[in-house]
Structure formats: C-alpha cells, structure tokens
Design an enzyme around this catalytic site. Structure first.
Site, PDB file in Angstrom:
ATOM      1  N   ARG A  51      12.084  46.094  -3.238  1.00 17.22           N
ATOM      2  CA  ARG A  51      12.227  45.638  -1.853  1.00 17.22           C
ATOM      3  C   ARG A  51      13.210  46.568  -1.147  1.00 17.22           C
ATOM      4  NH1 ARG A  51      16.974  45.756  -2.201  1.00 17.22           N
ATOM      5  NH2 ARG A  51      17.080  44.880  -0.125  1.00 17.22           N
ATOM      6  N   GLY A  52      13.326  46.369   0.187  1.00 17.95           N
ATOM      7  CA  GLY A  52      14.125  47.302   0.984  1.00 17.95           C
ATOM      8  C   GLY A  52      13.165  48.281   1.634  1.00 17.95           C
ATOM      9  N   ALA A  53      13.348  48.526   2.942  1.00 17.91           N
ATOM     10  CA  ALA A  53      12.340  49.256   3.721  1.00 17.91           C
ATOM     11  C   ALA A  53      11.969  50.637   3.151  1.00 17.91           C
ATOM     12  CB  ALA A  53      12.804  49.356   5.177  1.00 17.91           C
ATOM     13  N   ARG A  93       3.472  43.716   2.574  1.00 15.74           N
ATOM     14  CA  ARG A  93       4.533  43.093   3.390  1.00 15.74           C
ATOM     15  C   ARG A  93       4.397  43.608   4.826  1.00 15.74           C
ATOM     16  NH1 ARG A  93      10.478  42.704   1.067  1.00 15.74           N
ATOM     17  NH2 ARG A  93      10.556  40.957   2.521  1.00 15.74           N
ATOM     18  N   GLN A 194      20.153  38.826  -1.829  1.00 21.59           N
ATOM     19  CA  GLN A 194      20.239  40.281  -2.057  1.00 21.59           C
ATOM     20  C   GLN A 194      21.689  40.760  -2.058  1.00 21.59           C
ATOM     21  OE1 GLN A 194      18.080  38.857   0.079  1.00 21.59           O
ATOM     22  NE2 GLN A 194      16.174  39.981   0.247  1.00 21.59           N
ATOM     23  N   ASP A 235      14.685  47.312   9.116  1.00 21.57           N
ATOM     24  CA  ASP A 235      13.298  47.334   8.624  1.00 21.57           C
ATOM     25  C   ASP A 235      12.339  47.924   9.644  1.00 21.57           C
ATOM     26  OD1 ASP A 235      14.715  45.032   7.051  1.00 21.57           O
ATOM     27  OD2 ASP A 235      13.025  45.773   5.864  1.00 21.57           O
ATOM     28  N   ASN A 245      15.994  43.376  11.068  1.00 23.33           N
ATOM     29  CA  ASN A 245      16.614  43.499   9.741  1.00 23.33           C
ATOM     30  C   ASN A 245      16.669  42.106   9.127  1.00 23.33           C
ATOM     31  OD1 ASN A 245      17.916  45.099   7.669  1.00 23.33           O
ATOM     32  ND2 ASN A 245      19.814  44.083   8.222  1.00 23.33           N
ATOM     33  N   LYS A 246      17.191  42.018   7.932  1.00 16.01           N
ATOM     34  CA  LYS A 246      17.233  40.763   7.184  1.00 16.01           C
ATOM     35  C   LYS A 246      17.752  39.603   8.036  1.00 16.01           C
ATOM     36  CE  LYS A 246      16.044  40.092   3.913  1.00 16.01           C
ATOM     37  NZ  LYS A 246      14.656  39.567   3.807  1.00 16.01           N
TER      38      LYS A 246
END
Ligand code: MRU
Length: 345
Positions: A51-53, A93, A194, A235, A245-246
């Site tokens: 995960r993570g852009a 995603r 996270q 993201d 973002n998150k």
C-alpha cells in the site's frame, strides 16, 4: 549518511516474480507475499499487502511484466490477455493516481510494440526513478525546516510506501540526519493503523526517535508548541493543489492552521492529476464497515451498528503551506504555482 536511516525495503523483484513485504502482518511478522502472476499482484494491492501511492504504482508495473511473461505478446489474443490484466490491476484501488500513471506508462510502451525485455526495463525504471525522486524531495523538504522543533506525520509514507526513503518520511529522515528535528510524532492512523504498525516500526528500525499518538491527541500536541511542521504524503493532487491523502489529513491541516503550525505535503509529480481542476473530482475509496467496527479481528462495537469508512479525504490547497516535489517546492499552492513547477507534465 542518509542511507544509514533507510534500511527498510518493500519490494524484491526476482525477474519471474515479485516479493512484497506483507504490510498487513507488520510489525509482528516480517513475511513476504510471492506474486507470480499479475492477478496475484492485483490481489496484493486490493488486500493491502502492499500500500502507499508510489508503492502500488511500482507493484502494478511489475504486475504488467508478469502478465507479459504469462501470456506473451506473439498473437492478438495474447496481447488482449495482457491488456485485460492491466485493466484488472487498474481496478485494484481507486484513489492513488500513481497506479493509473504507472499502468498508462506500461500500456503506452506495449502500444509502441515493446517486448518483454523492454517492459521489464520500464518497470525497473519506474522503481528506480521513484527512489531518486524521494532523495530529491528529501533535500528540498528538509531545507524548509528550521532546526529546533519536532514534526508530526500521518499514515505511512516511508520506504514501505515507496521504492525507498519515502515521501513525507523521506523529508523527515533527511531532516533528522541533518539534525533539524529531534523527534517524530506519528498518528496511529485508524482504522488500518499505518502510523502505529508501519511508521513507528520503520523509524524504530532506523533509529529515529518516534512517539506514537492517537489521532485524538493531535490538537493537544500542536497546542504545546513543540511541533513546527505537520508533514504528510499524498495519493492524488489536483491541478490547484487540493490534496487527497489518508483520512484524517484534512482535520490535521485545520488543526495546524489553528495553531500556527506549518503544513507540508510531499509527493512526486507522479501523484499529480492535472486533468482534475480541483480536489472535488478525486474518487475517494470507501472501505468495509468492519474495519471500523472491529480491531484485529475482534468486534469493538455493537453487532450490526452502521459505520462509515472513507479511506481518504481532500485537504484544500489554501490549508497547505508547501507541496514538495522532486522538481521543486510549490509554496502556497495555486493553479499557476503548480503549473510553474510541474511545467508541461
Ligand atoms: O491506504 P494506504 O495505506 O494505501 O494510504 C496511504 C496514504 O494515504 C499515504 O499517505 C500516501 O499514499 C502517500 S505514501 C508515500
């Protein structure tokens, strides 16, 4: 010097397979998911093993290599199968634009008639370019930080979320190595944790002092005056600088402004989506309710209760003091300033 603070890696490309450090199991277990097909890579992205852009863009690029190995490119039928795998990877995603950027780059190469060797070379290039971009952003971002105060970060934007070093965490690693900051405060980042599971682990592995906080403690922390910058990743960033973002990032930006704390977004140019004039058009992933109503597989709420679980939010550009890219810093982002730094992207 900076390499001393960057020991973690999320990927190991084997030529005929991709090893992904399983981020669902950290920090208790360090196990790898071995992907041998594009479908397995898509499942790993959807299931959050990676995960993570930037990281999902890199994983998807290697997924395309696996698709070409699996189906070949000799006939129209095999080419169609490869493009079908690319579509499947694109469905894994919705929010991080790096995924679509990487797949478009691979698709364009195939359209030009590339073979397996070139496809693999392109995936490796995407991987290597990300690491290089992170080092450049680390230097640009750290230079903005006056020594003497600490920083607060959200989610995980480190080596696990990228090819290495990280975006926001790359700036933080660089700033720490230059003695500009003494400590990192990390939001736990509900519901996937996270911050608690990944950021705290990465920083501990690399010997950088970290203090974990519940999201609810962020306003109180900012009020103490200990924190000079809130530093986050992204993201997807729209043409005017609005930043997805998150979930929880938007709230942090409001709190930072309220307390006179600066707010920095760190993202490579691959995270920009200039086709979107503002953040309103950014698709926000909604994840299952049970991620909110349970923790570690155990229910923490009454059975059947309703929950809302958006995975990302959009911070308006006006709350952002600086967006750090590998091409330079966009101060107080506007459409014109974004264009000035990104040029003809
Ligand atoms: O749901 P995740 O863990 O993929 O979300 C990750 C984030 O929101 C990160 O902050 C973002 O991708 C930047 S990572 C360099």
């Amino acid at each position: 010097m900076i390499d001393h603070y960057d020991g973690v890696r999320a990927f190991d490309w084997k030529g005929d397979g991709l090893l992904l450090l399983d981020q669902r199991l950290l920090p208790h277990l360090t196990e790898y998911v071995h992907c041998r097909t594009a479908e397995e890579v898509a499942d790993a992205i959807r299931g959050m093993a990676v995960r993570g852009a930037p990281a999902i863009g890199i994983a998807a690029a290697y997924g395309v290599v696996l698709a070409v190995r699996q189906h070949g490119l000799a006939t129209e039928c095999s080419r169609q199968s490869v493009f079908h795998e690319i579509d499947r990877l694109a469905e894994s995603r919705p929010t991080a634009v790096n995924l679509f950027w990487a797949l478009d780059r691979m698709r364009r190469l195939l359209d030009r008639g590339a073979g397996l060797a070139q496809v693999e070379q392109e995936a490796r290039a995407i991987h290597e370019e990300d690491l290089l971009a992170n080092h450049r952003m680390g230097a640009f971002g750290a230079a903005l930080i006056e020594p003497g105060l600490d920083v607060l970060t959200h989610c995980n934007t480190g080596s696990l979320a990228t090819a290495g070093l990280g975006t926001a965490l790359g700036v933080i690693r660089t700033a720490y190595s230059e003695k500009r900051i003494g400590r990192v405060f990390a939001d736990e980042t509900r519901p996937w944790l996270q911050g608690a599971r990944l950021t705290a682990w990465e920083l501990k592995e690399d010997g950088i002092p970290v203090t974990l906080i519940c999201e609810g403690a962020a306003a109180s922390l900012l009020r103490t005056g200990k924190v000079g910058w809130v530093i986050v990743g992204a993201d997807r960033i729209a043409a005017n600088g609005d930043t997805a973002n998150k979930i929880g990032t938007y709230g942090l930006a409001i709190m930072a402004r309220r307390h006179g704390v600066k707010f920095m977004v760190v993202a490579p140019t691959t995270t920009f989506d200039l086709s979107l004039p503002t953040g309103e058009g950014i698709p926000i992933e909604t994840r299952p309710m049970d991620e909110v109503t349970s923790l570690g597989g155990r229910p923490i709420a009454p059975a059947g209760v309703d929950a809302w679980n958006p995975s990302f939010d959009v911070t308006p550009a006006e709350l952002i003091d600086a967006i750090v890219t590998e091409r330079g810093v966009i101060h107080q982002p506007t459409v014109e300033r974004v264009r000035a730094v990104l040029g003809g992207l």
